[in-house]
Design a protein around this motif. Sequence first.
Motif, mmCIF file in Angstrom:
data_model
loop_
_atom_site.group_PDB
_atom_site.id
_atom_site.type_symbol
_atom_site.label_atom_id
_atom_site.label_comp_id
_atom_site.label_asym_id
_atom_site.label_seq_id
_atom_site.Cartn_x
_atom_site.Cartn_y
_atom_site.Cartn_z
ATOM 1 N N GLY A 12 0.803 -1.221 0.000
ATOM 2 C CA GLY A 12 0.000 0.000 0.000
ATOM 3 C C GLY A 12 0.836 1.271 0.000
ATOM 4 O O GLY A 12 0.283 2.367 -0.128
ATOM 5 N N SER A 15 0.204 2.322 -3.755
ATOM 6 C CA SER A 15 -1.170 2.307 -4.253
ATOM 7 C C SER A 15 -2.166 3.043 -3.369
ATOM 8 O O SER A 15 -3.272 3.340 -3.820
ATOM 9 C CB SER A 15 -1.637 0.864 -4.442
ATOM 10 O OG SER A 15 -1.682 0.187 -3.203
ATOM 11 N N SER A 17 -2.107 6.022 -2.612
ATOM 12 C CA SER A 17 -2.238 7.375 -3.151
ATOM 13 C C SER A 17 -2.176 7.319 -4.673
ATOM 14 O O SER A 17 -1.610 6.379 -5.233
ATOM 15 C CB SER A 17 -1.093 8.265 -2.656
ATOM 16 O OG SER A 17 -1.060 8.316 -1.258
ATOM 17 N N PRO A 18 -2.720 8.338 -5.343
ATOM 18 C CA PRO A 18 -2.579 8.369 -6.801
ATOM 19 C C PRO A 18 -1.106 8.493 -7.199
ATOM 20 O O PRO A 18 -0.297 9.036 -6.443
ATOM 21 C CB PRO A 18 -3.344 9.630 -7.212
ATOM 22 C CG PRO A 18 -4.206 9.973 -6.050
ATOM 23 C CD PRO A 18 -3.523 9.446 -4.832
ATOM 24 N N GLN A 19 -0.772 8.008 -8.381
ATOM 25 C CA GLN A 19 0.595 8.130 -8.878
ATOM 26 C C GLN A 19 0.946 9.617 -8.969
ATOM 27 O O GLN A 19 0.213 10.404 -9.564
ATOM 28 C CB GLN A 19 0.735 7.471 -10.241
ATOM 29 C CG GLN A 19 2.146 7.477 -10.773
ATOM 30 C CD GLN A 19 2.286 6.701 -12.077
ATOM 31 O OE1 GLN A 19 1.342 6.074 -12.554
ATOM 32 N NE2 GLN A 19 3.467 6.745 -12.653
ATOM 33 N N GLN A 73 -2.526 0.924 -15.194
ATOM 34 C CA GLN A 73 -3.061 0.002 -14.189
ATOM 35 C C GLN A 73 -1.991 -0.539 -13.245
ATOM 36 O O GLN A 73 -2.297 -1.012 -12.151
ATOM 37 C CB GLN A 73 -3.780 -1.153 -14.880
ATOM 38 C CG GLN A 73 -4.994 -0.709 -15.656
ATOM 39 C CD GLN A 73 -5.520 -1.774 -16.610
ATOM 40 O OE1 GLN A 73 -5.055 -2.895 -16.626
ATOM 41 N NE2 GLN A 73 -6.495 -1.398 -17.416
ATOM 42 N N TRP A 75 0.272 0.793 -11.387
ATOM 43 C CA TRP A 75 0.485 1.486 -10.108
ATOM 44 C C TRP A 75 -0.246 0.774 -8.974
ATOM 45 O O TRP A 75 0.314 0.577 -7.895
ATOM 46 C CB TRP A 75 0.017 2.938 -10.228
ATOM 47 C CG TRP A 75 0.215 3.740 -8.991
ATOM 48 C CD1 TRP A 75 -0.731 4.074 -8.060
ATOM 49 C CD2 TRP A 75 1.431 4.316 -8.524
ATOM 50 N NE1 TRP A 75 -0.184 4.822 -7.059
ATOM 51 C CE2 TRP A 75 1.150 4.986 -7.324
ATOM 52 C CE3 TRP A 75 2.735 4.333 -9.007
ATOM 53 C CZ2 TRP A 75 2.123 5.674 -6.591
ATOM 54 C CZ3 TRP A 75 3.710 5.019 -8.291
ATOM 55 C CH2 TRP A 75 3.395 5.672 -7.098
ATOM 56 N N ALA A 76 -1.464 0.364 -9.219
ATOM 57 C CA ALA A 76 -2.267 -0.288 -8.175
ATOM 58 C C ALA A 76 -1.663 -1.615 -7.737
ATOM 59 O O ALA A 76 -1.807 -2.014 -6.575
ATOM 60 C CB ALA A 76 -3.699 -0.499 -8.659
ATOM 61 N N GLY A 77 -0.961 -2.307 -8.623
ATOM 62 C CA GLY A 77 -0.358 -3.586 -8.291
ATOM 63 C C GLY A 77 0.982 -3.483 -7.581
ATOM 64 O O GLY A 77 1.502 -4.482 -7.069
ATOM 65 N N GLU A 78 1.574 -2.304 -7.575
ATOM 66 C CA GLU A 78 2.824 -2.014 -6.862
ATOM 67 C C GLU A 78 4.004 -2.902 -7.289
ATOM 68 O O GLU A 78 4.917 -3.141 -6.519
ATOM 69 C CB GLU A 78 2.633 -2.105 -5.344
ATOM 70 C CG GLU A 78 1.643 -1.112 -4.817
ATOM 71 C CD GLU A 78 1.552 -1.076 -3.312
ATOM 72 O OE1 GLU A 78 1.578 0.024 -2.743
ATOM 73 O OE2 GLU A 78 1.452 -2.169 -2.699
#
Length: 193
Positions: A12, A15, A17-19, A73, A75-78
């Motif tokens: 987290g 993810s 926060s927004p990129q 997409q 960014w959310a997966g880190e």
Amino acid sequence: MPYTAASVLPAGTLSASPQPVLATGDGLVLRPWRTEDAPAVHAVFQDPLIHQWQLRAAESLEEVVGWIEEWQQAWAGEKDAQWAVVDEGTDRVRGRVALREILLGEGTAEVAYWTAPEARGGGTAGRATAALARWALDEIGFHRLELTHATANEASCRVATKAGFVLEGTRRSAVLHRDGWHDMHLHARVQGD
């Protein structure tokens, strides 16, 4: 079975926060990719030097749109984070920088970049890479960033050095390119460098 050391960065960290948009402070901005950037990326991937050093080829604009959707997409997966490098005033795409192979628990990632032909020789890649490294190490708390390039790619070696990445060694016959196996230089920056 518990680990013997604590995680460097918790899940987290990115993810939640927004990129972010990152400024180099000297006329360049690192921002998330947009679908409308696809023609610029496609044009860059028609360049012979990109063909020489990059492992991917862009055969169509639709393919590049798919890449950008993946980058948006990721960014959310880190596990991967990609930025467009653009002129601050015009928003023209000058290149790309990325954190790949992100391991938050270990606090490590690999830095990658490419530069549009018209932006080469002006320090674009070095400035963008240095800005990304400062953000990742100093603001986010990564411990180590690695950067690899073909030993024959002298321009990339200069970028790595200018961005503060220390040459640590050579990985022999490490990456298969179109023209065969390449030895790769390994550079790194760690917190405190």
